[in-house]
Design a protein around this motif. Structure first.
Motif, PDB file in Angstrom:
ATOM      1  N   CYS A 188       0.821  -1.205   0.000  1.00 25.00           N
ATOM      2  CA  CYS A 188       0.000   0.000   0.000  1.00 25.00           C
ATOM      3  C   CYS A 188       0.859   1.261   0.000  1.00 25.00           C
ATOM      4  CB  CYS A 188      -0.945  -0.013   1.203  1.00 25.00           C
ATOM      5  SG  CYS A 188      -2.316  -1.175   1.040  1.00 25.00           S
ATOM      6  N   ALA A 189       1.978   1.231   0.718  1.00 25.91           N
ATOM      7  CA  ALA A 189       2.886   2.381   0.696  1.00 25.91           C
ATOM      8  C   ALA A 189       3.422   2.605  -0.708  1.00 25.91           C
ATOM      9  CB  ALA A 189       4.037   2.168   1.681  1.00 25.91           C
ATOM     10  N   GLY A 190       3.722   1.509  -1.417  1.00 27.47           N
ATOM     11  CA  GLY A 190       4.182   1.624  -2.793  1.00 27.47           C
ATOM     12  C   GLY A 190       3.106   2.168  -3.711  1.00 27.47           C
ATOM     13  N   VAL A 191       1.864   1.724  -3.515  1.00 29.05           N
ATOM     14  CA  VAL A 191       0.753   2.232  -4.321  1.00 29.05           C
ATOM     15  C   VAL A 191       0.636   3.745  -4.159  1.00 29.05           C
ATOM     16  CG1 VAL A 191      -1.749   2.221  -4.630  1.00 29.05           C
ATOM     17  CG2 VAL A 191      -0.540   0.059  -4.305  1.00 29.05           C
ATOM     18  N   LYS A 192       0.720   4.208  -2.926  1.00 26.25           N
ATOM     19  CA  LYS A 192       0.632   5.655  -2.672  1.00 26.25           C
ATOM     20  C   LYS A 192       1.755   6.404  -3.369  1.00 26.25           C
ATOM     21  CE  LYS A 192      -1.598   5.111   1.848  1.00 26.25           C
ATOM     22  NZ  LYS A 192      -1.480   5.305   3.309  1.00 26.25           N
ATOM     23  N   ALA A 193       2.972   5.855  -3.273  1.00 24.15           N
ATOM     24  CA  ALA A 193       4.115   6.526  -3.903  1.00 24.15           C
ATOM     25  C   ALA A 193       3.979   6.521  -5.414  1.00 24.15           C
ATOM     26  CB  ALA A 193       5.407   5.824  -3.482  1.00 24.15           C
ATOM     27  N   GLY A 194       3.530   5.413  -5.984  1.00 22.01           N
ATOM     28  CA  GLY A 194       3.401   5.314  -7.432  1.00 22.01           C
ATOM     29  C   GLY A 194       2.307   6.186  -8.003  1.00 22.01           C
ATOM     30  N   MET A 195       1.259   6.416  -7.218  1.00 20.89           N
ATOM     31  CA  MET A 195       0.135   7.245  -7.684  1.00 20.89           C
ATOM     32  C   MET A 195       0.528   8.703  -7.873  1.00 20.89           C
ATOM     33  SD  MET A 195      -3.233   6.491  -8.196  1.00 20.89           S
ATOM     34  CE  MET A 195      -4.391   7.441  -7.199  1.00 20.89           C
ATOM     35  N   GLY A 196       1.557   9.130  -7.191  1.00 18.26           N
ATOM     36  CA  GLY A 196       1.972  10.518  -7.324  1.00 18.26           C
ATOM     37  C   GLY A 196       0.952  11.469  -6.746  1.00 18.26           C
ATOM     38  N   GLY A 197       0.269  12.230  -7.592  1.00 20.07           N
ATOM     39  CA  GLY A 197      -0.676  13.230  -7.119  1.00 20.07           C
ATOM     40  C   GLY A 197      -2.019  12.684  -6.699  1.00 20.07           C
ATOM     41  N   GLY A 198      -2.279  11.411  -6.978  1.00 25.87           N
ATOM     42  CA  GLY A 198      -3.566  10.841  -6.606  1.00 25.87           C
ATOM     43  C   GLY A 198      -3.638  10.517  -5.127  1.00 25.87           C
ATOM     44  N   SER A 199      -4.840  10.269  -4.659  1.00 25.65           N
ATOM     45  CA  SER A 199      -5.063   9.960  -3.245  1.00 25.65           C
ATOM     46  C   SER A 199      -5.281   8.466  -3.067  1.00 25.65           C
ATOM     47  CB  SER A 199      -6.300  10.724  -2.742  1.00 25.65           C
ATOM     48  OG  SER A 199      -6.689  10.271  -1.464  1.00 25.65           O
ATOM     49  N   VAL A 200      -4.602   7.879  -2.073  1.00 26.83           N
ATOM     50  CA  VAL A 200      -4.774   6.471  -1.737  1.00 26.83           C
ATOM     51  C   VAL A 200      -4.989   6.356  -0.236  1.00 26.83           C
ATOM     52  CG1 VAL A 200      -3.776   4.152  -1.774  1.00 26.83           C
ATOM     53  CG2 VAL A 200      -3.262   5.750  -3.632  1.00 26.83           C
ATOM     54  N   GLU A 201      -6.076   5.702   0.151  1.00 25.54           N
ATOM     55  CA  GLU A 201      -6.388   5.502   1.560  1.00 25.54           C
ATOM     56  C   GLU A 201      -6.441   4.015   1.865  1.00 25.54           C
ATOM     57  OE1 GLU A 201     -10.119   6.235   4.680  1.00 25.54           O
ATOM     58  OE2 GLU A 201     -10.073   7.285   2.739  1.00 25.54           O
ATOM     59  N   ASN A 202      -5.777   3.593   2.945  1.00 26.55           N
ATOM     60  CA  ASN A 202      -5.841   2.199   3.373  1.00 26.55           C
ATOM     61  C   ASN A 202      -7.189   1.912   4.028  1.00 26.55           C
ATOM     62  OD1 ASN A 202      -3.198   2.162   2.538  1.00 26.55           O
ATOM     63  ND2 ASN A 202      -2.371   1.365   4.452  1.00 26.55           N
ATOM     64  N   LEU A 203      -7.732   0.750   3.724  1.00 22.84           N
ATOM     65  CA  LEU A 203      -8.975   0.286   4.345  1.00 22.84           C
ATOM     66  C   LEU A 203      -8.710  -1.092   4.946  1.00 22.84           C
ATOM     67  CD1 LEU A 203     -12.044   0.695   4.838  1.00 22.84           C
ATOM     68  CD2 LEU A 203     -12.415  -0.575   2.696  1.00 22.84           C
ATOM     69  N   ASN A 204      -8.726  -1.183   6.272  1.00 23.57           N
ATOM     70  CA  ASN A 204      -8.471  -2.449   6.955  1.00 23.57           C
ATOM     71  C   ASN A 204      -9.744  -3.289   7.007  1.00 23.57           C
ATOM     72  OD1 ASN A 204      -5.676  -2.044   7.710  1.00 23.57           O
ATOM     73  ND2 ASN A 204      -6.419  -0.526   9.173  1.00 23.57           N
ATOM     74  N   VAL A 205      -9.602  -4.579   6.667  1.00 24.41           N
ATOM     75  CA  VAL A 205     -10.719  -5.521   6.727  1.00 24.41           C
ATOM     76  C   VAL A 205     -10.243  -6.793   7.417  1.00 24.41           C
ATOM     77  CG1 VAL A 205     -11.793  -4.616   4.627  1.00 24.41           C
ATOM     78  CG2 VAL A 205     -10.175  -6.535   4.467  1.00 24.41           C
ATOM     79  N   ASN A 206     -11.191  -7.610   7.828  1.00 27.93           N
ATOM     80  CA  ASN A 206     -10.880  -8.900   8.437  1.00 27.93           C
ATOM     81  C   ASN A 206     -10.843  -9.954   7.336  1.00 27.93           C
ATOM     82  OD1 ASN A 206     -10.685 -11.286   9.826  1.00 27.93           O
ATOM     83  ND2 ASN A 206     -12.537 -11.019  11.044  1.00 27.93           N
ATOM     84  N   GLY A 207      -9.640 -10.308   6.900  1.00 28.37           N
ATOM     85  CA  GLY A 207      -9.487 -11.189   5.755  1.00 28.37           C
ATOM     86  C   GLY A 207      -9.958 -12.609   5.969  1.00 28.37           C
ATOM     87  N   THR A 208     -10.250 -12.994   7.201  1.00 26.03           N
ATOM     88  CA  THR A 208     -10.745 -14.348   7.460  1.00 26.03           C
ATOM     89  C   THR A 208     -12.274 -14.409   7.481  1.00 26.03           C
ATOM     90  OG1 THR A 208     -10.669 -14.044   9.873  1.00 26.03           O
ATOM     91  CG2 THR A 208      -8.680 -14.894   8.800  1.00 26.03           C
ATOM     92  N   ASP A 209     -12.915 -13.285   7.236  1.00 24.43           N
ATOM     93  CA  ASP A 209     -14.384 -13.210   7.246  1.00 24.43           C
ATOM     94  C   ASP A 209     -14.831 -12.498   5.976  1.00 24.43           C
ATOM     95  OD1 ASP A 209     -17.075 -12.775   7.679  1.00 24.43           O
ATOM     96  OD2 ASP A 209     -16.837 -11.952   9.697  1.00 24.43           O
ATOM     97  N   MET A 210     -15.071 -13.265   4.911  1.00 26.55           N
ATOM     98  CA  MET A 210     -15.343 -12.661   3.616  1.00 26.55           C
ATOM     99  C   MET A 210     -16.635 -11.839   3.583  1.00 26.55           C
ATOM    100  SD  MET A 210     -12.607 -13.288   2.104  1.00 26.55           S
ATOM    101  CE  MET A 210     -12.906 -12.775   0.420  1.00 26.55           C
TER     102      MET A 210
END
Length: 331
Positions: A188-210
């Motif tokens: 996710c840190a890489g996604v933010k850096a690669g996006m440049g001027g775009g906005s990226v927000e992390n969204l935490n989910v419980n991956g064991t509960d689809m």
């Protein structure tokens, strides 16, 4: 960092092997996935190698890693003891169990390196050759581990971010299914850096509960209609995101890291735009095969550098070339 040529060569060769189908055993004690007899490719003495991963129950990504590891084990006359747990301290206990049982070699993932460090160093001190795969590219050398097989998650994330920008994304969410995983955080840190001027927000989910994953993404999309891209960090979560976008009435596009058979039709019909492939089958295969090479010929792959198995993009332009392999459970 360039790809180590051995990884590409191995990737071309291992598909021809006879495969033993296995599924992940998240949280369960170690078990043998071997055929019980001599391997089909070598006549070296039969030894036991342990693999400890941070697989979560139900995550099909780890089926690919395990299948690659088992293919190498069958070829190399190795009894593979595979075990997994998503919690770092429990992984460390599994490593300690492998050390106590005096396995001939050990392959580990380092999603939570602080929790794993003492146990891994203990295995090294006991004279057990250790390799790492999939997670821990920044930490493996400091633990005395011989080799690493995987992708640089930061670089992979930056590639994804640049592609989002090229696709015209202005606001994306990066869906994290396992909090505390250094690999996922790096993506996710890489996604933010690669996006440049775009906005990226992390969204935490419980991956064991689809169902919870789907409802959490849906709620976020309903709360913020300006989100135009959803980036998931595993193929099963991409398919949940597709449904979330429909439920929320959102036009957000979906992209993901990693692949599985169910993702193939979603890429073909445009429900998922693209996926980043790190070749998990290859990671598992090389981890086990490299230990066999070391035990029998003292070979060390990579010259002290990681052997990179990704990233590469899979989209409509090339999905047909791997579709059959994905259905067979090797891509």
């Amino acid at each position: 960092m360039k790809f180590v040529r051995l990884a590409a060569a191995a990737g071309a060769g291992v598909i021809a092997l006879g495969l033993v189908s296995c599924s992940s055993t998240g949280g369960k004690p170690a078990d043998s996935g071997g055929s019980g007899g001599a391997g089909g490719g070598v006549n070296t003495p039969r030894v036991t190698i342990a693999m400890v991963t941070h697989a979560a129950p139900g995550d099909t990504f780890w089926d690919l890693i395990r299948k690659g590891a088992q293919a190498a084990a069958d070829k190399d006359n190795i009894e593979l003891k595979y075990s997994s747990d998503k919690e770092g301290p429990n992984q460390a206990n599994l490593v300690q169990n492998a050390t106590d049982s005096k396995v001939a070699g050990l392959a580990v993932t380092l999603a939570q390196p602080d929790a794993m460090e003492a146990a891994v160093k203990g295995a090294v001190a006991a004279g057990i050759p250790v390799v790492a795969l999939n997670a821990g590219i920044e930490q493996w050398q400091a633990m005395g581990i011989m080799e690493y097989f995987g992708q640089d998650e930061r670089i992979s994330g930056e590639a994804a971010g640049k592609r989002l920008a090229a696709d015209g994304s202005k606001k994306a969410i990066c869906v994290v299914q396992e909090q505390g995983s250094v690999s996922l955080e790096a993506r996710c840190a890489g996604v933010k850096a690669g996006m440049g001027g775009g906005s990226v927000e992390n969204l935490n989910v419980n991956g064991t509960d689809m169902p919870s994953v789907e409802s959490t993404i849906t709620a976020k999309l309903q709360q913020d209609p300006s989100i135009d891209y959803i980036v998931t960090l595993g193929a099963p979560f991409a398919l949940s995101a597709v449904q979330s976008a429909k439920t929320a009435g959102s036009n957000a596009k979906i992209a993901t890291f990693d692949t599985n058979a169910a993702l193939v039709p979603a890429i073909k019909d445009g429900s998922v735009q693209w996926a980043i492939d790190q070749q998990p089958y290859l990671q598992g295969y090389l981890a086990v095969d490299s230990l066999w090479l070391y035990l029998n010929n003292k070979n060390v792959i990579g010259g002290g550098q990681p052997t990179l198995t990704g990233p590469s993009f899979i989209d409509k332009t090339n999905i047909d070339s791997i579709a059959a392999l994905a259905q067979a459970g090797t891509r």
